[in-house]
Scaffold this active site. Sequence first.
Site, PDB file in Angstrom:
ATOM      1  N   GLY A 353      62.397  14.364  -4.862  1.00 15.06           N
ATOM      2  CA  GLY A 353      62.156  15.324  -5.940  1.00 15.06           C
ATOM      3  C   GLY A 353      61.962  14.677  -7.297  1.00 15.06           C
ATOM      4  N   GLY A 376      64.504  16.523   0.554  1.00 11.21           N
ATOM      5  CA  GLY A 376      65.456  16.255   1.638  1.00 11.21           C
ATOM      6  C   GLY A 376      64.778  16.014   2.974  1.00 11.21           C
TER       7      GLY A 376
END
Length: 396
Positions: A353, A376
């Site tokens: 991210g 993730g």
Amino acid sequence: MAFTKKTVRDADVDGKRVLMRVDFNVPLKDGVVTDDTRVRAAVPTIQYLKEHNAKIILMSHLGRPKGDGPEPAFSLKPAAEKLAEVTGYDVKFVDDTYGEKAAEAVAALEPGDILVLENVRFDKREKKNDPEIAKTLASYGDIFVLDAFGTAHRAQGSVVGPAAYLPAYAGFLLEKEVDTLTSIFAEPERPFVAIVGGSKVSSKIGVLDHLIDSADTLIIGGGMAYTFFLAQGRSVGLSLKEEDWVERAGEMLKKAEEKGVKILLPIDNRVADHFGEDAVPEVVSSDAIPDDREGMDIGPETEKLYADAVKAAKTVFWNGPMGVFEFDNFAHGTEAVARAIADSDCTSIIGGGDSVAAINKFGLADKMSWISTGGGASMELVEGKALPGVEALLDA
Ligand code: ADP
Ligand code: MG
């Protein structure tokens, strides 16, 4: 390694109700989508389904609602509007997910229609992967498509559930993400240079471990570098450190040495007397970090060292910023590495991210070969884990 699951190309979607899990978990400000990357990423599959006359039912989560019913701040309506805006298609929205209203909206669909359901997380049972939820959602479709790469690592109702009741296929985004993030580790064009940064060793240990198995050079930057310094017996002043991970960091260095993987750590650092936007950078050698200073970014000599390694690479994988890039005074190292990758002809794959946010901040996104939409999920693939959402799909 090619993608081993069936995709929408293998499905007969003509006139069928296609229930598709997308990742419309977009950032909102005052009800407006502030970054439409994830909506755009879902468009190729939506377009394909529309062109092939499917009745398209889209579902997603957005944010972290409590799960006790509708919360306007987490409505998917703005995402549905964004989809209409970027595609020019007519996009319907229903403010219901599991009730009669949603079922009626689905029943009214004609081939080529697109319907967005309300946030799947307005009901607690979604996150618990409750079979009732899955059954209700599955009743809306004739086939199920998973294109939500960003949540494919979560075994939740709308991600894995419908696959128990419906033939389940991958969308194009999911296919491309999994294919890209697994094939570079299986057969990278060498030299393969992996760059890992970010704040903590503890959150990246699986990634580091897997990268040492496939990379030729592993570059380490960011806050995690200081735990490696401790493992080398250096002092790090007030820098971010994880005492409990020093031993593991030492083992990583040893493993790399045994495998002949070259590890590059910062040779100099931009340090500051406090952690803040207004902190003033001073450059110090990695062997001379003062007790009252903390490392906030890699230094100029390190930038050169890392850029040279990138220049020599045929494949680069990057996760984790080189410094506290959110503060302009400490974004230099991250930008230098991003520019080195952008200027090279190598295959470049970016995951994570904050790393992606950094690349967007520098305006270099279109210079990269692939930027993963999943934080993730991409890290789990890089760790060599299987994703539950992908596992649930039909084998090709
Ligand atoms: P990603 O989201 O790309 O996987 P991480 O979440 O692991 O990256 O790490 C990103 C964070 O690491 C950023 O918020 C950044 O400020 C922080 N960081 C990087 N270098 C340092 C440092 N030297 N000290 C403290 N924090 C750092
Ligand atoms: Mg992060």
